[in-house]
Design a protein around this motif. Structure first.
Motif, mmCIF file in Angstrom:
data_model
loop_
_atom_site.group_PDB
_atom_site.id
_atom_site.type_symbol
_atom_site.label_atom_id
_atom_site.label_comp_id
_atom_site.label_asym_id
_atom_site.label_seq_id
_atom_site.Cartn_x
_atom_site.Cartn_y
_atom_site.Cartn_z
ATOM 1 N N ALA A 20 72.095 -10.684 34.086
ATOM 2 C CA ALA A 20 73.399 -11.263 34.415
ATOM 3 C C ALA A 20 74.311 -10.225 35.044
ATOM 4 O O ALA A 20 75.056 -10.530 35.994
ATOM 5 C CB ALA A 20 74.044 -11.840 33.151
ATOM 6 N N THR A 21 74.263 -8.998 34.548
ATOM 7 C CA THR A 21 75.112 -7.935 35.091
ATOM 8 C C THR A 21 74.681 -7.539 36.490
ATOM 9 O O THR A 21 75.518 -7.328 37.377
ATOM 10 C CB THR A 21 75.091 -6.720 34.155
ATOM 11 N N ALA A 22 73.381 -7.456 36.706
ATOM 12 C CA ALA A 22 72.875 -7.121 38.038
ATOM 13 C C ALA A 22 73.329 -8.157 39.063
ATOM 14 O O ALA A 22 73.779 -7.820 40.166
ATOM 15 C CB ALA A 22 71.346 -7.030 38.008
ATOM 16 N N ARG A 23 73.247 -9.427 38.693
ATOM 17 C CA ARG A 23 73.670 -10.493 39.609
ATOM 18 C C ARG A 23 75.169 -10.426 39.866
ATOM 19 O O ARG A 23 75.630 -10.619 41.002
ATOM 20 C CB ARG A 23 73.288 -11.866 39.038
ATOM 21 N N ALA A 24 75.942 -10.163 38.817
ATOM 22 C CA ALA A 24 77.401 -10.101 38.974
ATOM 23 C C ALA A 24 77.812 -8.962 39.896
ATOM 24 O O ALA A 24 78.697 -9.132 40.746
ATOM 25 C CB ALA A 24 78.062 -9.932 37.607
ATOM 26 N N LEU A 191 74.661 -13.086 21.301
ATOM 27 C CA LEU A 191 74.641 -13.626 22.662
ATOM 28 C C LEU A 191 73.305 -14.312 22.914
ATOM 29 O O LEU A 191 72.274 -13.912 22.360
ATOM 30 C CB LEU A 191 74.876 -12.521 23.685
ATOM 31 N N ASP A 192 73.335 -15.333 23.723
ATOM 32 C CA ASP A 192 72.156 -16.164 23.975
ATOM 33 C C ASP A 192 71.271 -15.482 25.019
ATOM 34 O O ASP A 192 71.326 -15.783 26.201
ATOM 35 C CB ASP A 192 72.594 -17.550 24.452
ATOM 36 N N THR A 193 70.447 -14.566 24.540
ATOM 37 C CA THR A 193 69.569 -13.774 25.402
ATOM 38 C C THR A 193 68.110 -14.119 25.096
ATOM 39 O O THR A 193 67.832 -14.867 24.151
ATOM 40 C CB THR A 193 69.787 -12.276 25.157
ATOM 41 N N PRO A 194 67.158 -13.573 25.869
ATOM 42 C CA PRO A 194 65.740 -13.830 25.584
ATOM 43 C C PRO A 194 65.316 -13.453 24.163
ATOM 44 O O PRO A 194 64.321 -13.976 23.655
ATOM 45 C CB PRO A 194 65.028 -12.957 26.623
ATOM 46 N N MET A 195 66.054 -12.542 23.496
ATOM 47 C CA MET A 195 65.717 -12.194 22.115
ATOM 48 C C MET A 195 65.830 -13.401 21.180
ATOM 49 O O MET A 195 65.196 -13.445 20.133
ATOM 50 C CB MET A 195 66.644 -11.076 21.607
ATOM 51 N N LEU A 196 66.649 -14.405 21.572
ATOM 52 C CA LEU A 196 66.840 -15.594 20.747
ATOM 53 C C LEU A 196 66.019 -16.783 21.239
ATOM 54 O O LEU A 196 66.134 -17.890 20.699
ATOM 55 C CB LEU A 196 68.318 -15.994 20.720
ATOM 56 N N ALA A 197 65.187 -16.554 22.235
ATOM 57 C CA ALA A 197 64.481 -17.661 22.874
ATOM 58 C C ALA A 197 63.516 -18.379 21.937
ATOM 59 O O ALA A 197 63.213 -19.561 22.124
ATOM 60 C CB ALA A 197 63.731 -17.163 24.104
ATOM 61 N N ASP A 221 76.592 -14.087 30.940
ATOM 62 C CA ASP A 221 77.566 -13.931 32.020
ATOM 63 C C ASP A 221 78.913 -13.442 31.493
ATOM 64 O O ASP A 221 79.690 -12.839 32.231
ATOM 65 C CB ASP A 221 77.744 -15.234 32.802
ATOM 66 N N GLU A 222 79.195 -13.672 30.189
ATOM 67 C CA GLU A 222 80.427 -13.163 29.604
ATOM 68 C C GLU A 222 80.341 -11.654 29.397
ATOM 69 O O GLU A 222 81.335 -10.935 29.553
ATOM 70 C CB GLU A 222 80.720 -13.891 28.290
ATOM 71 N N TYR A 223 79.149 -11.177 29.047
ATOM 72 C CA TYR A 223 78.929 -9.727 29.001
ATOM 73 C C TYR A 223 79.129 -9.146 30.395
ATOM 74 O O TYR A 223 79.806 -8.117 30.564
ATOM 75 C CB TYR A 223 77.519 -9.429 28.487
ATOM 76 N N ALA A 224 78.516 -9.777 31.393
ATOM 77 C CA ALA A 224 78.619 -9.283 32.770
ATOM 78 C C ALA A 224 80.068 -9.252 33.240
ATOM 79 O O ALA A 224 80.502 -8.306 33.920
ATOM 80 C CB ALA A 224 77.771 -10.148 33.696
ATOM 81 N N GLN A 225 80.830 -10.278 32.884
ATOM 82 C CA GLN A 225 82.249 -10.321 33.262
ATOM 83 C C GLN A 225 83.009 -9.148 32.666
ATOM 84 O O GLN A 225 83.841 -8.520 33.340
ATOM 85 C CB GLN A 225 82.871 -11.634 32.786
ATOM 86 N N LEU A 226 82.732 -8.837 31.390
ATOM 87 C CA LEU A 226 83.395 -7.707 30.751
ATOM 88 C C LEU A 226 82.988 -6.397 31.423
ATOM 89 O O LEU A 226 83.824 -5.511 31.638
ATOM 90 C CB LEU A 226 83.071 -7.664 29.262
ATOM 91 N N ALA A 227 81.705 -6.271 31.775
ATOM 92 C CA ALA A 227 81.248 -5.060 32.463
ATOM 93 C C ALA A 227 81.990 -4.870 33.781
ATOM 94 O O ALA A 227 82.430 -3.757 34.111
ATOM 95 C CB ALA A 227 79.737 -5.130 32.701
ATOM 96 N N VAL A 228 82.164 -5.945 34.534
ATOM 97 C CA VAL A 228 82.903 -5.877 35.797
ATOM 98 C C VAL A 228 84.348 -5.454 35.541
ATOM 99 O O VAL A 228 84.905 -4.612 36.254
ATOM 100 C CB VAL A 228 82.845 -7.234 36.526
#
Length: 252
Positions: A20-24, A191-197, A221-228
């Motif tokens: 998500a961060t890479a895409r953002a 957070l809803d990541t592959p670890m929870l899949a 995407d909320e993590y990515a938003q904070l990173a930005v």
């Protein structure tokens, strides 16, 4: 700090928080080098502006090669986001016996030493770039976890590794201040990541119900938003930011 026309490194960049961060970052005009293991990259979607680089964060030479690739992108390397990590669960003593010491060492090696390796080798490259306003050169964002503070039963290795990431934040920011490099850590909750899949919808609903507000799982995407936001806000430095909906984890 401006993201457009800069290079960025994102570890664990093939999926989850890193994906998500890479895409953002790419959507904002960065040339992103997403570091991940071959198996992760094989499943990753093609994204404009994102170059996948096979590297293990525990291998210094592979990390050095990835940093060199980002440094040679034709634009200055300004951003590093460390998302690579593992989260196995085991009690110190269980019916199976004592905690696997090799497993504990592996978690520390990936989550803590891997983070430090990327931070150090990337900072060395960022420090060679031309300074911006206020002599700024870049920012490193690390990923801890609320388990660094509220570790649950079975999380001793994970909590220790993420506690180390949280603990290095301020001294790393102080060490790198003279080079114009900021260091900030995000400590995500659930957070809803592959670890929870692999968990059931029922268990997922139970996790969400424990979050004070908003009463749901967080999104990558909320993590990515904070990173930005951290990248663009030049006065954020040396801090660990919880991203958890006010959640404080119970013992189990």
């Amino acid at each position: 700090m401006r993201i457009t026309d800069t290079a960025a490194i994102v570890t664990g960049g093939a999926s989850g928080l890193g994906g998500a961060t890479a895409r953002a970052l790419a959507s904002r005009g960065a040339r992103v080098f997403a570091i991940d293991l071959p198996a992760g990259i094989a499943k990753a979607p093609a994204v404009d502006g994102v170059t996948y680089v096979e590297a293990d964060v525990t291998d210094a030479e592979q990390v050095r090669s990835a940093v060199e690739a980002a440094s040679d992108a034709g634009v200055p390397l300004r951003t590093v986001v460390n998302c690579a990590g593992i989260g196995p669960s085991a009690r110190i003593l269980s019916k199976k016996g004592a905690h696997d010491l090799a497993l504990f060492r592996k978690v520390i090696e990936v989550n803590l030493i891997g983070t430090f390796t990327v931070l150090t080798l990337a900072a060395e490259a960022i420090a060679k770039t031309e300074p911006l306003e206020d002599d700024a050169r870049g920012v490193v964002i690390n990923t801890a976890s609320i388990a660094a503070f509220d570790g649950q039963i079975g999380q001793v290795a994970y909590s220790a590794s993420k506690g180390g990431v949280a603990g290095l934040t301020l001294p790393a920011a102080r060490d790198l201040a003279s080079h114009g490099i900021r260091v900030v850590t995000i400590a995500p909750g659930i957070l809803d990541t592959p670890m929870l899949a692999t968990i059931s919808d029922e268990f997922r609903a139970g996790l969400a119900a424990g979050v004070p507000f908003p009463k749901r799982l967080g999104r990558p995407d909320e993590y990515a938003q904070l990173a930005v936001d951290i990248i663009e806000h030049d006065y954020l430095n040396g801090e660990v930011i919880r991203l958890d909906g006010a959640l404080r984890m119970a013992p189990r």
